[in-house]
Design a protein around this motif. Structure first.
Motif, PDB file in Angstrom:
ATOM      1  N   LEU A  23       0.895  -1.216  -0.027  1.00 59.37           N
ATOM      2  CA  LEU A  23      -0.046   0.007   0.074  1.00 59.37           C
ATOM      3  C   LEU A  23       0.742   1.201  -0.109  1.00 59.37           C
ATOM      4  N   GLY A  24       1.958   1.237   0.850  1.00 53.32           N
ATOM      5  CA  GLY A  24       2.926   2.235   0.651  1.00 53.32           C
ATOM      6  C   GLY A  24       3.510   2.702  -0.497  1.00 53.32           C
ATOM      7  N   GLU A  25       3.920   1.369  -1.161  1.00 51.78           N
ATOM      8  CA  GLU A  25       4.634   1.519  -2.678  1.00 51.78           C
ATOM      9  C   GLU A  25       3.529   2.384  -3.496  1.00 51.78           C
ATOM     10  N   LEU A  26       2.252   1.952  -3.434  1.00 54.18           N
ATOM     11  CA  LEU A  26       1.302   2.362  -4.106  1.00 54.18           C
ATOM     12  C   LEU A  26       0.932   3.698  -4.191  1.00 54.18           C
ATOM     13  N   ARG A  27       0.848   4.243  -2.932  1.00 52.58           N
ATOM     14  CA  ARG A  27       0.596   5.487  -2.662  1.00 52.58           C
ATOM     15  C   ARG A  27       1.697   6.592  -3.093  1.00 52.58           C
ATOM     16  N   ARG A  28       2.991   6.063  -2.895  1.00 50.29           N
ATOM     17  CA  ARG A  28       4.063   6.909  -3.220  1.00 50.29           C
ATOM     18  C   ARG A  28       4.074   6.825  -4.847  1.00 50.29           C
ATOM     19  N   GLU A  29       3.815   5.895  -5.648  1.00 51.44           N
ATOM     20  CA  GLU A  29       4.059   5.865  -7.099  1.00 51.44           C
ATOM     21  C   GLU A  29       2.855   4.861  -7.593  1.00 51.44           C
ATOM     22  N   PRO A  30       1.741   5.342  -8.001  1.00 50.41           N
ATOM     23  CA  PRO A  30       0.908   4.473  -8.576  1.00 50.41           C
ATOM     24  C   PRO A  30       0.989   3.646  -9.830  1.00 50.41           C
ATOM     25  N   SER A  31       2.081   4.193 -10.521  1.00 47.83           N
ATOM     26  CA  SER A  31       2.140   3.317 -11.714  1.00 47.83           C
ATOM     27  C   SER A  31       2.756   1.966 -11.485  1.00 47.83           C
ATOM     28  N   VAL A  32       3.159   1.752 -10.196  1.00 49.81           N
ATOM     29  CA  VAL A  32       3.954   0.549  -9.596  1.00 49.81           C
ATOM     30  C   VAL A  32       2.690  -0.743  -9.917  1.00 49.81           C
ATOM     31  N   LEU A  33       1.629  -0.237 -10.131  1.00 47.77           N
ATOM     32  CA  LEU A  33       0.445  -1.323 -10.326  1.00 47.77           C
ATOM     33  C   LEU A  33       0.808  -2.031 -11.735  1.00 47.77           C
ATOM     34  N   SER A  34       1.059  -1.452 -12.922  1.00 48.23           N
ATOM     35  CA  SER A  34       1.264  -2.009 -13.990  1.00 48.23           C
ATOM     36  C   SER A  34       2.547  -2.842 -13.817  1.00 48.23           C
ATOM     37  N   THR A  35       3.692  -2.501 -13.146  1.00 47.98           N
ATOM     38  CA  THR A  35       4.888  -3.275 -12.971  1.00 47.98           C
ATOM     39  C   THR A  35       4.390  -4.785 -12.314  1.00 47.98           C
ATOM     40  N   TRP A  36       3.475  -4.672 -11.405  1.00 48.90           N
ATOM     41  CA  TRP A  36       3.005  -5.812 -10.759  1.00 48.90           C
ATOM     42  C   TRP A  36       2.336  -6.832 -11.616  1.00 48.90           C
ATOM     43  N   GLY A  37       1.292  -6.193 -12.433  1.00 51.43           N
ATOM     44  CA  GLY A  37       0.826  -6.831 -13.278  1.00 51.43           C
ATOM     45  C   GLY A  37       1.669  -7.350 -14.481  1.00 51.43           C
ATOM     46  N   GLN A  38       2.643  -6.872 -14.729  1.00 51.49           N
ATOM     47  CA  GLN A  38       3.576  -7.369 -15.776  1.00 51.49           C
ATOM     48  C   GLN A  38       4.295  -8.611 -15.161  1.00 51.49           C
ATOM     49  N   THR A  39       4.818  -8.360 -13.910  1.00 52.00           N
ATOM     50  CA  THR A  39       5.363  -9.421 -13.257  1.00 52.00           C
ATOM     51  C   THR A  39       4.707 -10.639 -13.534  1.00 52.00           C
ATOM     52  N   ALA A  40       3.519 -10.578 -12.819  1.00 51.98           N
ATOM     53  CA  ALA A  40       2.415 -11.612 -12.640  1.00 51.98           C
ATOM     54  C   ALA A  40       2.338 -12.272 -13.865  1.00 51.98           C
ATOM     55  N   VAL A  41       2.109 -11.707 -14.984  1.00 53.93           N
ATOM     56  CA  VAL A  41       2.081 -12.300 -16.338  1.00 53.93           C
ATOM     57  C   VAL A  41       3.202 -12.980 -16.710  1.00 53.93           C
ATOM     58  N   GLU A  42       4.320 -12.395 -16.571  1.00 49.02           N
ATOM     59  CA  GLU A  42       5.777 -13.126 -16.855  1.00 49.02           C
ATOM     60  C   GLU A  42       5.972 -14.291 -16.124  1.00 49.02           C
ATOM     61  N   THR A  43       5.677 -14.250 -14.854  1.00 47.21           N
ATOM     62  CA  THR A  43       5.674 -15.233 -13.840  1.00 47.21           C
ATOM     63  C   THR A  43       4.909 -16.322 -14.406  1.00 47.21           C
ATOM     64  N   THR A  44       3.631 -16.302 -14.598  1.00 50.65           N
ATOM     65  CA  THR A  44       2.768 -17.340 -15.122  1.00 50.65           C
ATOM     66  C   THR A  44       3.214 -17.960 -16.363  1.00 50.65           C
ATOM     67  N   GLU A  45       3.596 -17.085 -17.315  1.00 47.16           N
ATOM     68  CA  GLU A  45       4.215 -17.603 -18.515  1.00 47.16           C
ATOM     69  C   GLU A  45       5.419 -18.547 -18.452  1.00 47.16           C
ATOM     70  N   ARG A  46       6.249 -18.054 -17.324  1.00 48.46           N
ATOM     71  CA  ARG A  46       7.435 -18.770 -17.186  1.00 48.46           C
ATOM     72  C   ARG A  46       6.988 -20.320 -16.472  1.00 48.46           C
ATOM     73  N   LYS A  47       6.195 -19.958 -15.571  1.00 49.79           N
ATOM     74  CA  LYS A  47       5.942 -21.597 -15.008  1.00 49.79           C
ATOM     75  C   LYS A  47       5.276 -22.480 -16.044  1.00 49.79           C
ATOM     76  N   LEU A  48       4.342 -21.919 -16.960  1.00 45.46           N
ATOM     77  CA  LEU A  48       3.823 -22.727 -17.850  1.00 45.46           C
ATOM     78  C   LEU A  48       4.838 -23.561 -18.593  1.00 45.46           C
TER      79      LEU A  48
END
Lengths: 382, 314
Positions: free
Chosen positions: A342-367
């Motif tokens: 929450l702290g990260e998000l409050r400081r820099e809202p654009s961090v949300l897209s980075t999280w999404g990207q990481t999640a997609v990448e991780t899923t792809e790698r695991k698959l």
């Protein structure tokens, strides 16, 4: 009276050996008040049921006991339903065959039975650690389940009623109450018992005994070298945690007035108790209690919403294991994952897209990884 | 209660038959435990998925082959068809095991053991409802295989009335035990798995990919569980909760035999199977409790189990 002290620069209050900062005191007070007004809250909405929350608190209380082992000695007991069930069955047997009517006496019987049972199982299973210990506790739990199921004196799969005496119910203060009043009164009894239990557990975690257990959990051999009687200390911790389970089971029997082996002794209940501790946060004191209420509530709601509520519980546990290993309370604490994010998000809202990207990448790698493994298994090479 | 020699023999055979089924489940569990160091609580669900899948596969195969024809040839064809169906079922479980290991388990090997228990328990709950979703709430059964095999005379030849299917299970069980020991003793893959069990770091140093070994071992466990499920289902029915009991009994078998010991699992499984079966005639309420009583006894006398650690001695 509360005494003012000082903890790391923040003013704190000390009362009966409990030291809290002002913030913690507020949380504590709110928590206690909430516990006490639950019967009134449940009259507001139909989705909240007193019996569900009550059951959650009781299983959560057993999880608080289990947590003593899990948190400090790093021992995973997979058979805590054994003590829950022992407490419940001791209550039922006393009520049915000895005609004991007083709730206090019934609970004392539950405590005594659970203590003896924990002492015996502890001696037998604490020779081992790790998975072996988990297996052993599980097997002993199933042994008790098998006994309860096989003995007609214990009611077999039908279970036993707890309805002693002419009043057909256990007596609080020597008086029989109407079912509604009885339900609310036993709830308050539970809350009082839980508060006492939490206080005792808090004192244990402030004592040298806890430090010894921590040392044993980190490195047994070293703990023995510095002169700790490892086996005895772990055994004492095991018995204490068993007593918590027994008290919870005894209260469960008194509240329900009917017990069956399936809901008290079955190994899935042991699993539930363990996961309540993890769900709430096993590095915290009240986490397991909260975990108990949340898990039982979710299972109850799940049963109404879908017939696949086991799936729901499973997915929640998966999310917990991968995303929030510190549990609900642990994640909400300062320094927990929720606050940090929450702290990260409050400081820099654009961090949300980075999280999404990481999640997609991780899923792809695991698959991709699992596809490779599958190919290796099927064709022998990649 | 008087027990005739014939009844005692029948109960012993029943016990041995159950023991072989139990061995197939427990061997997978014990190998996974010995190498991955994970107690797979979802193993019983793999067994029951095997049973459900087998019902479909049996139906299909019998549809193709038809009921056993007359004569030795017809019987032999039918028996081979049944064995093929069992193997196909087990093979279907291979990718299931692979996916479970690669997707879920692999992430948490270096975490606290308690998380591994939570994870496999979560998988147990999920698989339970996946079964409910695919096959529904009611139990499924397949009588064709059981009754067809029972028409083949075996025990009647020596004047005993005992279902031929159980004899079939015992024979297939023996074959699978031999096959499993041969796999671990004689094949290269088996040696690699044992080497990983003995010393993981050393195995990595000589070029073994532990990731692959882990996946392979878990898939092998799933294969064995599926095999057991397919062999166990014809006389009974596939139910949603059928996985629980064998799972817990497998724990007992593992503890009796010694954690991670294949030989121990074999001895333990037969012991549990036979004693449980005797209890049914001698003292029925003791049927569920007896295995745990043996386990407690073994722990008192020989805490490390009948056989030591698996790997060096297989």
């Amino acid at each position: 009276m509360p005494r003012r002290t000082d903890r790391d620069g923040t003013p704190a209050y000390r009362f009966l050996g409990v030291e809290v900062t002002r913030r913690e005191a507020v949380f504590l007070l709110v928590g206690v008040v909430v516990l006490f007004i639950v019967p009134d809250l449940t009259t507001v909405s139909d989705s909240l049921q007193l019996s569900v929350i009550h059951q959650g608190l009781l299983f959560g209380f057993a999880a608080v006991g289990l947590n003593l082992l899990l948190r400090h000695t790093k021992l995973t007991s997979f058979g805590h339903a054994a003590f829950f069930g022992t407490g419940a069955y001791a209550t039922a047997v006393l009520a049915r065959y000895a005609g004991v009517q007083s709730v206090g006496l019934l609970l004392l019987g539950a405590i005594a039975a659970a203590t003896v049972m924990a002492a015996i199982i502890g001696v037998l299973s604490l020779r081992h650690t790790g998975l072996y210990f988990a297996l052993l506790t599980l097997a002993f739990g199933q042994l008790l389940y098998a006994i309860a199921l096989g003995q007609s004196a214990l009611g077999g799969s039908d279970g036993l009623p707890i309805r002693p005496g002419p009043a057909n119910q256990p007596l609080l203060f020597g008086t029989a109450f109407s079912p509604d009043v009885y339900q609310v009164l036993t709830y308050y009894l539970t809350v009082v018992v839980i508060l006492i239990g939490l206080f005792v557990m808090y004192r244990i975690t402030q004592s040298p005994f806890r430090n010894a257990l921590d040392a044993i959990g980190q490195e047994r051999t070293r703990a023995r070298f510095i002169g700790l009687p490892v086996r005895r200390y772990v055994w004492v911790a095991f018995v204490i945690s068993g007593i918590y389970g027994g008290v919870a089971g005894g209260l469960f029997a008194v509240v329900r007035q009917y017990i069956r082996p399936e809901e008290t002794l079955f190994f899935l209940r042991s699993g539930d108790i363990l996961f309540m501790a993890i769900l709430g946060g096993f590095r915290t004191l009240v986490g397991p209690l909260l975990g108990g209420v949340v898990l039982v509530f979710l299972q109850d709601v799940g049963q109404d919403v879908t017939q696949y509520y086991d799936f729901l519980t499973g997915v929640i546990l998966l999310i917990l294991v991968y995303g929030f290993p510190r549990g609900i309370v642990g994640s909400l604490q300062s320094g927990g994952i929720v606050n940090t994010r929450l702290g990260e998000l409050r400081r820099e809202p654009s961090v949300l897209s980075t999280w999404g990207q990481t999640a997609v990448e991780t899923t792809e790698r695991k698959l991709a990884e699992s596809m490779t493994s599958l190919r290796i298994i099927l064709f022998g090479a990649d | 209660m008087a027990v005739t020699p014939t009844a005692a023999l029948v109960q012993t055979l029943n016990g041995i038959q159950f023991g072989f089924i139990l061995f197939m489940i427990a061997s997978g569990l014990t190998v996974i435990l010995g190498i991955l160091d994970v107690l797979n609580l979802a193993h019983g669900e793999l067994f029951s998925i095997g049973a459900y899948t087998a019902i479909g596969v049996f139906g299909f195969i019998i549809g193709v082959v038809g009921p056993p024809g007359g004569g030795i040839v017809g019987t032999a064809v039918f028996l081979f068809a049944v064995i093929a169906a069992v193997l196909i079922t087990a093979a279907i479980l291979l990718p299931v095991g692979t996916v479970l290991e690669a997707v879920f388990l692999r992430q948490i090997y270096d975490r606290d053991q308690v998380y591994q228990l939570v994870l496999t328990f979560a998988l147990l709950l999920i698989l339970l409802d996946v079964k409910k979703f695919i096959w529904g709430d009611s139990s499924l059964r397949t009588d064709a295989v059981y009754s067809a095999i029972n028409t083949i005379p075996t025990s009647e030849l020596v004047g005993l009335n005992y279902p031929t299917y159980n004899v079939f299970v015992i024979l297939v069980g023996m074959a699978s035990v031999v096959g499993l020991f041969w796999f671990f003793e004689r094949t290269k893959t088996g040696r690699i798995i044992r080497a990983t069990a003995i010393d993981r770091e050393m195995a990595t140093a000589i070029g073994v990919s532990t990731d692959r070994v882990f996946t392979l071992v878990f898939a092998l466990g799933a294969f064995l569980a599926g095999f057991a499920g397919a062999m166990a289902v014809p006389p009974t029915a596939a139910t949603l909760e059928m996985g629980t009991n064998p799972l817990v009994l497998s724990f007992v078998v593992i503890v009796i035999g010694g954690l991670g010991s294949l030989r121990g699992a074999f001895v333990g499984a037969l012991l549990v199977g036979v004693i449980r079966s005797w209890m049914i005639t001698l003292y029925p309420p003791g049927e569920i409790a007896a295995p745990f009583a043996i386990m407690a006894l073994i722990l008192l006398v020989k805490p490390e189990g009948l056989f030591g650690t698996w790997g060096e001695t297989a």
